[in-house]
Design a protein around this motif. Structure first.
Motif, PDB file in Angstrom:
ATOM      1  N   GLU A 196       0.809  -1.226   0.000  1.00  0.00           N
ATOM      2  CA  GLU A 196       0.000   0.000   0.000  1.00  0.00           C
ATOM      3  C   GLU A 196       0.839   1.270   0.000  1.00  0.00           C
ATOM      4  OE1 GLU A 196       0.797  -0.961   4.322  1.00  0.00           O
ATOM      5  OE2 GLU A 196       0.340  -2.050   2.465  1.00  0.00           O
ATOM      6  N   LYS A 197       2.154   1.160   0.229  1.00  0.00           N
ATOM      7  CA  LYS A 197       3.003   2.342   0.255  1.00  0.00           C
ATOM      8  C   LYS A 197       3.759   2.556  -1.054  1.00  0.00           C
ATOM      9  CE  LYS A 197       3.610   2.670   5.249  1.00  0.00           C
ATOM     10  NZ  LYS A 197       4.578   2.779   6.366  1.00  0.00           N
ATOM     11  N   VAL A 198       3.367   1.868  -2.121  1.00  0.00           N
ATOM     12  CA  VAL A 198       3.935   2.185  -3.438  1.00  0.00           C
ATOM     13  C   VAL A 198       3.364   3.533  -3.869  1.00  0.00           C
ATOM     14  CG1 VAL A 198       4.139   1.517  -5.852  1.00  0.00           C
ATOM     15  CG2 VAL A 198       4.223  -0.238  -4.071  1.00  0.00           C
ATOM     16  N   LEU A 199       4.222   4.527  -4.003  1.00  0.00           N
ATOM     17  CA  LEU A 199       3.763   5.884  -4.285  1.00  0.00           C
ATOM     18  C   LEU A 199       3.983   6.299  -5.732  1.00  0.00           C
ATOM     19  CD1 LEU A 199       5.050   7.807  -1.109  1.00  0.00           C
ATOM     20  CD2 LEU A 199       2.896   6.558  -1.447  1.00  0.00           C
ATOM     21  N   ALA A 200       4.932   5.662  -6.415  1.00  0.00           N
ATOM     22  CA  ALA A 200       5.261   6.101  -7.770  1.00  0.00           C
ATOM     23  C   ALA A 200       5.777   4.914  -8.578  1.00  0.00           C
ATOM     24  CB  ALA A 200       6.308   7.214  -7.736  1.00  0.00           C
ATOM     25  N   VAL A 201       5.854   5.115  -9.887  1.00  0.00           N
ATOM     26  CA  VAL A 201       6.369   4.091 -10.793  1.00  0.00           C
ATOM     27  C   VAL A 201       7.442   4.696 -11.687  1.00  0.00           C
ATOM     28  CG1 VAL A 201       4.303   2.640 -10.823  1.00  0.00           C
ATOM     29  CG2 VAL A 201       4.478   4.565 -12.416  1.00  0.00           C
ATOM     30  N   ASP A 202       8.389   3.840 -12.095  1.00  0.00           N
ATOM     31  CA  ASP A 202       9.384   4.250 -13.070  1.00  0.00           C
ATOM     32  C   ASP A 202       9.792   3.036 -13.902  1.00  0.00           C
ATOM     33  OD1 ASP A 202      11.323   2.707 -11.770  1.00  0.00           O
ATOM     34  OD2 ASP A 202      12.595   4.401 -11.232  1.00  0.00           O
ATOM     35  N   MET A 203      10.813   3.192 -14.748  1.00  0.00           N
ATOM     36  CA  MET A 203      11.243   2.112 -15.645  1.00  0.00           C
ATOM     37  C   MET A 203      12.698   1.715 -15.434  1.00  0.00           C
ATOM     38  SD  MET A 203       9.409   3.485 -19.149  1.00  0.00           S
ATOM     39  CE  MET A 203      10.081   2.147 -20.144  1.00  0.00           C
ATOM     40  N   GLU A 204      13.332   2.190 -14.340  1.00  0.00           N
ATOM     41  CA  GLU A 204      14.757   1.927 -14.171  1.00  0.00           C
ATOM     42  C   GLU A 204      15.169   1.444 -12.780  1.00  0.00           C
ATOM     43  OE1 GLU A 204      13.907   4.352 -17.512  1.00  0.00           O
ATOM     44  OE2 GLU A 204      13.711   5.046 -15.429  1.00  0.00           O
ATOM     45  N   ALA A 205      14.390   1.728 -11.763  1.00  0.00           N
ATOM     46  CA  ALA A 205      14.813   1.414 -10.399  1.00  0.00           C
ATOM     47  C   ALA A 205      14.985  -0.088 -10.184  1.00  0.00           C
ATOM     48  CB  ALA A 205      13.823   1.984  -9.385  1.00  0.00           C
ATOM     49  N   GLY A 206      14.195  -0.899 -10.876  1.00  0.00           N
ATOM     50  CA  GLY A 206      14.371  -2.340 -10.778  1.00  0.00           C
ATOM     51  C   GLY A 206      15.743  -2.769 -11.263  1.00  0.00           C
ATOM     52  N   GLY A 207      16.227  -2.145 -12.335  1.00  0.00           N
ATOM     53  CA  GLY A 207      17.558  -2.449 -12.840  1.00  0.00           C
ATOM     54  C   GLY A 207      18.638  -2.041 -11.858  1.00  0.00           C
ATOM     55  N   LEU A 208      18.460  -0.893 -11.214  1.00  0.00           N
ATOM     56  CA  LEU A 208      19.416  -0.441 -10.201  1.00  0.00           C
ATOM     57  C   LEU A 208      19.515  -1.447  -9.058  1.00  0.00           C
ATOM     58  CD1 LEU A 208      21.204   1.622  -8.687  1.00  0.00           C
ATOM     59  CD2 LEU A 208      19.090   2.720  -7.922  1.00  0.00           C
ATOM     60  N   SER A 209      18.377  -1.837  -8.508  1.00  0.00           N
ATOM     61  CA  SER A 209      18.392  -2.754  -7.368  1.00  0.00           C
ATOM     62  C   SER A 209      18.910  -4.135  -7.775  1.00  0.00           C
ATOM     63  CB  SER A 209      16.996  -2.864  -6.747  1.00  0.00           C
ATOM     64  OG  SER A 209      16.056  -3.395  -7.668  1.00  0.00           O
ATOM     65  N   GLN A 210      18.600  -4.569  -9.002  1.00  0.00           N
ATOM     66  CA  GLN A 210      19.111  -5.859  -9.485  1.00  0.00           C
ATOM     67  C   GLN A 210      20.621  -5.811  -9.691  1.00  0.00           C
ATOM     68  OE1 GLN A 210      17.378  -8.679  -9.934  1.00  0.00           O
ATOM     69  NE2 GLN A 210      19.149  -9.856 -10.660  1.00  0.00           N
ATOM     70  N   TYR A 211      21.102  -4.707 -10.244  1.00  0.00           N
ATOM     71  CA  TYR A 211      22.540  -4.561 -10.455  1.00  0.00           C
ATOM     72  C   TYR A 211      23.282  -4.615  -9.127  1.00  0.00           C
ATOM     73  CZ  TYR A 211      26.936  -2.728 -12.293  1.00  0.00           C
ATOM     74  OH  TYR A 211      28.247  -2.567 -12.654  1.00  0.00           O
ATOM     75  N   TRP A 212      22.759  -3.915  -8.131  1.00  0.00           N
ATOM     76  CA  TRP A 212      23.382  -3.948  -6.799  1.00  0.00           C
ATOM     77  C   TRP A 212      23.354  -5.359  -6.229  1.00  0.00           C
ATOM     78  CZ3 TRP A 212      21.547  -5.420  -2.029  1.00  0.00           C
ATOM     79  CH2 TRP A 212      22.383  -5.153  -0.951  1.00  0.00           C
ATOM     80  N   GLN A 213      22.210  -6.041  -6.364  1.00  0.00           N
ATOM     81  CA  GLN A 213      22.084  -7.387  -5.822  1.00  0.00           C
ATOM     82  C   GLN A 213      23.122  -8.327  -6.423  1.00  0.00           C
ATOM     83  OE1 GLN A 213      19.827  -8.324  -3.531  1.00  0.00           O
ATOM     84  NE2 GLN A 213      20.209 -10.526  -3.519  1.00  0.00           N
ATOM     85  N   GLU A 214      23.296  -8.264  -7.732  1.00  0.00           N
ATOM     86  CA  GLU A 214      24.204  -9.197  -8.389  1.00  0.00           C
ATOM     87  C   GLU A 214      25.669  -8.845  -8.156  1.00  0.00           C
ATOM     88  OE1 GLU A 214      23.270 -10.168 -12.386  1.00  0.00           O
ATOM     89  OE2 GLU A 214      21.133 -10.496 -11.982  1.00  0.00           O
ATOM     90  N   ASN A 215      25.962  -7.580  -7.869  1.00  0.00           N
ATOM     91  CA  ASN A 215      27.334  -7.189  -7.572  1.00  0.00           C
ATOM     92  C   ASN A 215      27.688  -7.344  -6.103  1.00  0.00           C
ATOM     93  OD1 ASN A 215      29.040  -5.788  -9.899  1.00  0.00           O
ATOM     94  ND2 ASN A 215      26.870  -5.409 -10.295  1.00  0.00           N
ATOM     95  N   SER A 216      26.726  -7.714  -5.273  1.00  0.00           N
ATOM     96  CA  SER A 216      26.996  -7.863  -3.843  1.00  0.00           C
ATOM     97  C   SER A 216      27.883  -9.067  -3.551  1.00  0.00           C
ATOM     98  CB  SER A 216      25.685  -7.985  -3.057  1.00  0.00           C
ATOM     99  OG  SER A 216      24.971  -9.157  -3.435  1.00  0.00           O
TER     100      SER A 216
END
Length: 304
Positions: A237-257
């Motif tokens: 319920e706290k999703v306030l906005a949408v975009d087309m790039e943040a998923g890639g950012l979080s995935q990139y960080w996850q895989e580089n961890s």
């Protein structure tokens, strides 16, 4: 053994390439020197070192807003990539910032831009800064800014017979130090925090800054009754906005961890430029981008 370094050559059309002549002779290859680039006059810049903040933008309005807000200067790497670099002084440190623009919208291009930042500058923090579509009528009105350390990637799904689609959202959170920094910012500035419009024609207007979750995928959403909007509302319920790039950012960080050393943290700052409905357009891109860049500057003392 006699160690020789260098070759003196006289005459025309000489060509030497890693040669060694004589008994027990060998070639020793020195490691190439690395630097961040060359100046316009050909002078070598300062040696490469980890920078503090790497900013990814998507639209030209977003990059221009970050460059103006942080007083960055254009720099061209020898390979042809353009970056915008500068220093920003906070009460506790001088922060080195580098920004770039992806080639296009979407998760894949954003990840490529992140990789370019990593290869050339190894930033300690990645920031995705720009505009997004608001899907919360109260908190995400046009001009407001959403600061996110939580991303819901909504594209994964299973398609069953008779058109039954089951989405499988992926929820990722930024590292704890970034979350604590954002919490400290809102503790000092209030929730919501307030800012005046960063365009002169909106300077008398007050906008709000909220922490919140961002839904991310490949869709440009321009329908208030969109199935994606309904899914995100039900998912969190706290999703306030949408975009087309943040998923890639979080995935990139996850895989580089999994790499050794310190893995950078990440943050997403989105100015709301539309309400992801039938009235979606480009009219508020600059206002939203300027407001988002301003909040990035205010967050730097907490993040760095």
């Amino acid at each position: 053994m006699i160690n020789n370094r260098g070759i003196t050559s006289q005459g025309d059309n000489n060509n030497f390439n890693n040669n060694a002549v004589g008994e027990h002779a060998h070639v020793s290859m020195a490691a190439p020197s690395h630097h961040t680039g060359t100046s316009a006059a050909g002078a070598v810049d300062e040696p490469a070192a980890r920078w503090d903040v790497g900013v990814v933008t998507i639209l030209s309005e977003e990059l221009r807003s970050v460059v103006d807000e942080l007083k960055l200067e254009r720099h061209k790497e020898p390979g042809g990539l353009y970056f915008y670099r500068g220093k920003h002084t906070t009460p506790e440190a001088t922060v080195r910032i580098v920004a770039t623009q992806s080639q296009s919208q979407g998760q894949r291009s954003a990840m490529a831009a992140l990789e370019n930042l990593r290869r050339h500058y190894e930033p300690r923090l990645w920031a995705l800064v720009g505009v997004g579509g608001g899907i919360h009528d109260k908190h995400a009105r046009i001009g407001n800014v959403i600061v996110s350390t939580d991303i819901v990637y909504y594209e994964n799904r299973k398609i069953n017979p008779r058109g039954d689609i089951r989405r499988r959202g992926e929820h990722r959170q930024a590292p704890a130090p970034v979350v604590h920094a954002v919490n400290a910012f809102f503790a000092d500035h209030g929730t919501p925090a307030h800012l005046h419009g960063q365009l002169s024609r909106h300077a008398s207007e007050e906008f709000e800054v909220y922490p919140g979750v961002i839904g991310s995928g490949e869709a440009v959403i321009a329908d208030r009754e969109s199935e994606i909007r309904r899914y995100l509302k039900d998912y969190h319920e706290k999703v306030l906005a949408v975009d087309m790039e943040a998923g890639g950012l979080s995935q990139y960080w996850q895989e580089n961890s999994v790499h050794g050393g310190i893995n950078p943290g990440w943050i997403v700052i989105r100015g709301v430029s539309d309400n992801a409905d039938e009235e979606k357009g480009h009219g508020y891109h600059e206002l939203a981008a300027r407001n988002a860049a301003h909040i990035l500057r205010l967050l730097l003392p907490y993040l760095c």
